[in-house]
Write an enzyme that holds these catalytic residues in place. Sequence first.
Site, PDB file in Angstrom:
ATOM      1  N   ASP A 203       0.861  -1.484  -0.256  1.00 32.46           N
ATOM      2  CA  ASP A 203      -0.187   0.181  -0.094  1.00 32.46           C
ATOM      3  C   ASP A 203       1.316   1.374  -0.102  1.00 32.46           C
ATOM      4  O   ASP A 203       2.241   1.717   0.678  1.00 32.46           O
ATOM      5  CB  ASP A 203      -1.281   0.275   1.212  1.00 32.46           C
ATOM      6  CG  ASP A 203      -2.319   1.243   0.876  1.00 32.46           C
ATOM      7  OD1 ASP A 203      -2.385   1.719   0.506  1.00 32.46           O
ATOM      8  OD2 ASP A 203      -2.986   1.193   2.625  1.00 32.46           O
TER       9      ASP A 203
ATOM     10  N   HIS B 281       1.999   3.819  -9.642  1.00 33.70           N
ATOM     11  CA  HIS B 281       2.437   2.464  -9.730  1.00 33.70           C
ATOM     12  C   HIS B 281       3.328   1.888 -10.007  1.00 33.70           C
ATOM     13  O   HIS B 281       3.367   0.384  -9.853  1.00 33.70           O
ATOM     14  CB  HIS B 281       0.579   2.146  -9.847  1.00 33.70           C
ATOM     15  CG  HIS B 281      -0.543   2.333  -9.340  1.00 33.70           C
ATOM     16  ND1 HIS B 281      -0.503   2.088  -7.866  1.00 33.70           N
ATOM     17  CD2 HIS B 281      -1.612   2.851  -9.587  1.00 33.70           C
ATOM     18  CE1 HIS B 281      -1.814   2.385  -7.520  1.00 33.70           C
ATOM     19  NE2 HIS B 281      -2.343   2.785  -8.137  1.00 33.70           N
TER      20      HIS B 281
ATOM     21  N   LEU C  12      10.949 -20.359  -4.172  1.00 31.36           N
ATOM     22  CA  LEU C  12       9.765 -18.998  -3.353  1.00 31.36           C
ATOM     23  C   LEU C  12       7.703 -19.498  -4.107  1.00 31.36           C
ATOM     24  O   LEU C  12       8.380 -19.828  -5.913  1.00 31.36           O
ATOM     25  CB  LEU C  12      10.386 -18.057  -3.160  1.00 31.36           C
ATOM     26  CG  LEU C  12       9.477 -17.023  -2.855  1.00 31.36           C
ATOM     27  CD1 LEU C  12       9.740 -16.478  -2.036  1.00 31.36           C
ATOM     28  CD2 LEU C  12       8.798 -16.208  -4.341  1.00 31.36           C
TER      29      LEU C  12
ATOM     30  N   ARG D  33       1.913  -4.984   6.193  1.00 31.04           N
ATOM     31  CA  ARG D  33       0.967  -4.092   5.617  1.00 31.04           C
ATOM     32  C   ARG D  33       1.955  -2.510   5.715  1.00 31.04           C
ATOM     33  O   ARG D  33       2.548  -1.680   6.662  1.00 31.04           O
ATOM     34  CB  ARG D  33      -0.145  -3.846   6.430  1.00 31.04           C
ATOM     35  CG  ARG D  33      -0.522  -2.298   5.206  1.00 31.04           C
ATOM     36  CD  ARG D  33      -2.241  -2.210   5.006  1.00 31.04           C
ATOM     37  NE  ARG D  33      -2.975  -1.401   4.540  1.00 31.04           N
ATOM     38  CZ  ARG D  33      -3.888  -1.206   4.152  1.00 31.04           C
ATOM     39  NH1 ARG D  33      -5.048  -2.349   4.432  1.00 31.04           N
ATOM     40  NH2 ARG D  33      -4.375  -0.462   3.055  1.00 31.04           N
TER      41      ARG D  33
END
Length: 253
Positions: free
Chosen positions: A30, A47, A141, A194
């Site tokens: 975020d 973004h 991963l 976050r």
Amino acid sequence: MTETRETLRTNLLNQIDHDNIPAHIGIIMDGNGRWAKSRGKTRIHGHQEGARRVKTVVRFANDLGVRHISLYAFSVENWARPSFEVSALMRLIRAYIVRERNDLHAEGVKFRLVGRIEELAPEIIKQAEISTELMKNNPGLSLNLCINYGGRAEIVDAVKKIINKGFKADQVTEELISGHLYWPELPDVDLMVRTSGEMRTSNFHLWRSAYSELYFTPVLWPDFDDVELLNAILAYQNRERRFGKISEQLGKE
Ligand code: IPE
Ligand code: IPE
Ligand code: MG
């Protein structure tokens, strides 16, 4: 990376317990919009910069031995954003999948899209399937890119599958529900991170985060790097995961 950042990274790496690396890290990426705004740039620019950080974090997590990284890239609620931003995000996601495919494969990672995939544009679905197929036997991963993902939607979809298969109420168990989530093989989230200072999980990995350790950082996603990931892992390693028990019981069974 500046000299001090490099030193910081080395110091943190020395403190990490390599036998206690979280197997599954979820990241709510975020703050792209605020990062861009503070620089007088467009949200779309934010973004784009955010998408660039993914590479550093995925590569570093893979090197550390993390088995799963779930990146929240687009929630079911994000469709409510201005259509211009939604289209730009979808273009970025598609471009990311295509552009990074060979590098991810070379690094030995696996790739999965997690969410209500069938509602995405056919071109995104197709490109994701190519990546998943190409990398399915890789040893590293698993990069779980969560797009059109909602934790409640995932549970609703699981319940629908269970009912469609004809299960009866007394057959419903936690294992049955876990087994009907989007990718049943994904384990619970050990560490949920976050960025951007918000202290909520915004419908991310609802079922699998029941016992996640939560880590919130004010760092905006486009500024998140390997040092920040190490900080999160160190914080995780300093927690005591009791799973309902008391301290004295831990490590004795
Ligand atoms: C996160 O950044 C990316 C997505 C939700 C797609 P935001 O776009 O939410 O950035 P802020 O929260 O507005 O700063
Ligand atoms: C969460 O961020 C979703 C993603 C990071 C993809 P949001 O920016 O959409 O979350 P809220 O609206 O602040 O809770
Ligand atoms: Mg946001």
